[in-house]
Design an enzyme around this catalytic site. Structure first.
Site, PDB file in Angstrom:
ATOM      1  CG  HIS A 130      10.540  18.300 -33.036  1.00  0.00           C
ATOM      2  ND1 HIS A 130       9.249  18.244 -32.557  1.00  0.00           N
ATOM      3  CD2 HIS A 130      11.301  18.722 -31.985  1.00  0.00           C
ATOM      4  CE1 HIS A 130       9.229  18.605 -31.287  1.00  0.00           C
ATOM      5  NE2 HIS A 130      10.476  18.902 -30.911  1.00  0.00           N
ATOM      6  CD  GLU A 131      15.247  18.441 -32.265  1.00  0.00           C
ATOM      7  OE1 GLU A 131      15.448  19.532 -31.714  1.00  0.00           O
ATOM      8  OE2 GLU A 131      14.636  17.507 -31.706  1.00  0.00           O
ATOM      9  CD  GLU A 143      10.444  20.698 -26.884  1.00  0.00           C
ATOM     10  OE1 GLU A 143      10.158  20.260 -28.020  1.00  0.00           O
ATOM     11  OE2 GLU A 143      11.609  20.794 -26.481  1.00  0.00           O
TER      12      GLU A 143
END
Length: 712
Positions: free
Chosen positions: A372-373, A395
């Site tokens: 995700h990061e 996001e």
């Protein structure tokens, strides 16, 4: 009932007049005092004026006045004690994949507030009460507005960049031989517009300019959200000094910096840089699947990082490269942050902050969060939202891509990848339904400003809708609805078509700020007409981005879709546990024991969520659950649901697991405080108050405020 929100509480104002002037580079020179918990020093800003107001008529004259016709007052330059900064440079021989061990700072209890004078809130300029034309086309001075909060500004001065040795090579005009404002501004203009191939030379001159002497103090004032600076006689952004130095300090309890204690000894190092600034044009960078990387962690977590995290970084980076191509940044440092960090992860250029919570249990949570990061390197950093209300552009993309990256990193077969992603969609669908049921409708909208998205006022300022509302921090709607929109588009177009477009989009828009329509218009222009079906920017806005609740296309998909194989397996296991729970304490000898299947971490989460729907589970069932799946040793997502079961069914022998979670997994524990208090059970409420008392001093402030409201 129509509840009007208080804009001073809910909307975070962005005051900076970015339409008129932009910061092209900055140099920080700071001194950190761990005892007083103050950071002080200077920042040198290098500006380039925009062209928005240069194109407009110069005859307009708007004076800066308040609603009560009071004049805006600015502080006159006055002698002040400038803090002396320590400019030592630290170096490190730490190699890639090594650890840097950080130390523990002592906490100050002296009550110092960080203010060096009485300069705060002199004029009280605010976006709601005052109207200032920062373009100032008439006789008024140009007003530079910078966003800031809870900083004590001591002095602002112009920097004499012309005093830097060798800088005169940037003065192209032979007429500019006398040191003047025009000469200094030309030097900065030439410096900030140097071609990318001269980046090393550019950085050297930036460093030299940052150490240059001042050549005159500037008028300045502050309010709650901004710093405003003028120079007498500078009527436009072009006339305003292009290099200024700001002397400032933070406050120990201010919102700009949060202090916490580390867990072990300190080791300070500095990283070397590789190619800069744009890797997308570098042939060698386009084929670099795994960028150099390091992990920084306290000694007590070094073993966990070695066993789990360091093994995951190369395959996750390689997976991201295979999906999106060139890594936007040349290296990656990963910092394991203290327990009070308010989320599981956060990404910045060249660095990812990961919560300690991702290191527990198996590698699944650590891998998905890392993916995700890493995805934020493209969406959120290399490409950002021009209007900060459109958080889904960061996001939503990162949430969708985390599944794709993680499947690739695990080298799953296509059908396995699809099954795991369907299971994840099932979990997120449940989460989105909960979010919609339990949050205000106006906060479920991904594009709340609609046709005004991206617009700014004449002063160049804007606001972030609900940006100060404490509920917003704990909401996931922009993650979830954004994820489901992108999943819908990928399914509609086909993965091959969608991801081929996504690579093209990244290459086109990297380094830019975008709006939703930039993405959607390019998507529709780059797909075959037969695949567009009923897709249009207007329809997507209406169905997905500008409406509260569950988008209609998503409702239709979930109603029509069959349960995936992994979810069906969980449903079968749930039935077994329901049978176990119904059995009397003394069973017949011939009654067969239930045989439980081994479950993936996401399946365990789904299993526990289904069991949370059961009205009662007896202690024997809970004990058997705990032993069967070794729940206290699972990852934080699983343990969170286990703690919910403990609280709901008052399983006292496992309260220690709840206490451990509230103290060690603060990024996820806020909801549990509410459950403990709502139970109205004195012992559970005592657990909540005891854990809060142990953690409140270092808990992230907004989280602490929310928990305090629950408890008292």
């Amino acid at each position: 009932m129509d509840i009007k929100l208080d804009p001073s509480r809910d909307d975070l104002p962005l005051m900076a007049n970015t339409s008129h002037i932009l910061v092209k580079h900055y140099v920080l020179d700071l001194d950190v005092d761990f005892e007083s918990q103050i950071i002080e020093g200077t920042i040198v800003l290098f500006f380039e004026p925009g062209d928005r107001f240069e194109k407009q008529s110069g005859s307009t004259k708007d004076t800066c006045r308040s609603e009560s016709n009071e004049a805006c007052s600015f502080r006159m330059p006055a002698p002040c004690q400038s803090p002396v900064t320590d400019t030592r440079t630290f170096s490190s021989k730490t190699g890639y994949n090594d650890f840097a061990i950080c130390g523990k700072g002592e906490k100050d209890t002296s009550g110092k507030d960080g203010n060096h004078d009485n300069l705060e809130q002199a004029s009280g300029i605010s976006s709601s009460k005052y109207r200032c034309d920062t373009g100032n086309h008439g006789s008024e001075d140009f007003l530079l507005v910078l966003d800031c909060c809870d900083l004590s500004v001591l002095k602002v001065e112009e920097v004499d960049v012309a005093a830097v040795p060798g800088i005169d090579k940037f003065t192209r005009s032979p007429k500019l031989t006398v040191v003047s404002e025009e000469l200094r501004n030309q030097i900065v203009h030439e410096l900030v517009t140097l071609p990318a191939g001269r980046w090393r030379e550019q950085l050297d001159y930036y460093a030299g300019c940052s150490q240059a002497p001042g050549c005159g103090e500037l008028l300045f004032d502050t309010d709650t959200w901004s710093l405003q600076i003028r120079k007498t006689g500078a009527q436009t952004a072009t006339d305003f000094p292009h290099a200024i130095r700001i002397w400032y300090s933070t406050k120990p309890q201010g919102r700009s910096v949060t202090w916490t204690s580390d867990q072990s000894g300190r080791y300070v190092g500095v990283c070397g840089h590789t190619e800069y600034p744009c890797r997308f044009q570098n042939p060698s960078a386009t084929t670099q699947e795994i960028v150099p990387h390091r992990v920084f962690a306290p000694v007590c977590l070094q073993g966990a990082c070695q066993e789990t995290l360091l093994q995951l970084v190369p395959p996750c980076l390689s997976a991201a490269h295979s999906i999106l191509g060139t890594h936007p940044f040349s290296r990656l440092d990963i910092l394991i942050v203290p327990a009070n960090f308010p989320s599981l992860g956060m990404a910045s250029p060249h660095i990812i902050f990961l919560s300690q919570s991702v290191l527990t249990g198996a590698s699944h949570l650590c891998g998905t969060r890392l993916c995700h990061e890493i995805a934020h390197a493209w969406f959120g950093l290399a490409i950002g939202a021009r209007d900060w209300t459109e958080e889904w552009l960061s996001e939503g993309f990162a949430t969708h891509l985390e599944d794709v990256f993680w499947a690739e990193a695990q080298q799953l077969a296509p059908h396995e990848a699809q099954e795991q992603q369907e299971l994840k969609a099932c979990l997120r669908w449940c989460r989105l339904q909960d979010e919609v049921r339990n949050s205000p409708e106006e906060m479920q909208v991904l594009r709340p400003n609609k046709e005004k998205t991206g617009h700014v006022s004449d002063s160049g300022s804007s606001v972030i809708k609900h940006g100060l509302n404490p509920e917003k921090v704990f909401m996931q709607v922009h993650y979830l609805k954004g994820y489901f929109l992108l999943r819908f588009l990928a399914q509609t177009l086909g993965d091959d078509t969608y991801f081929a477009f996504l690579r093209k989009f990244v290459h086109t828009f990297h380094g830019q700020l975008i709006l939703s329509q930039d993405f959607l218009q390019m998507l529709l222009e780059n797909i075959p007409e037969e695949k567009r079906l009923e897709l249009s920017v207007e329809n997507i806005f209406r169905d997905w981005l500008e409406s509260s609740g569950i988008p209609q296309p998503l409702q239709r998909e979930r109603q029509a879709g069959a349960e995936c194989g992994l979810a069906r397996q969980v449903s079968a296991e749930v039935e077994k546990w329901i049978r176990v729970n119904r059995r009397p304490r003394k069973r017949k000898r011939r009654e067969a024991e239930e045989v439980f299947e081994k479950l993936l971490p996401d399946q365990l989460v789904l299993l526990l969520e289904h069991l949370l729907e059961q009205k009662t589970l007896n202690p024997r069932t809970l004990q058997s659950l705990e032993r069967t799946y070794h729940l206290p040793q699972q990852d934080a997502e699983v343990r969170h649901r286990w703690c919910e079961l403990i609280v709901k069914h008052r399983y006292t022998r496992a309260y220690k697991d709840v206490e451990r979670f509230l103290q060690e997994d603060q990024a996820m524990g806020v909801y549990l405080y509410g459950e403990l208090m709502l139970s109205e059970d004195p012992r559970q409420q005592q657990v909540a108050r005891r854990c809060f008392e142990l953690t409140k001093e270092q808990m992230e402030r907004s989280s602490a405020e929310v928990v305090a409201e629950m408890l008292f």
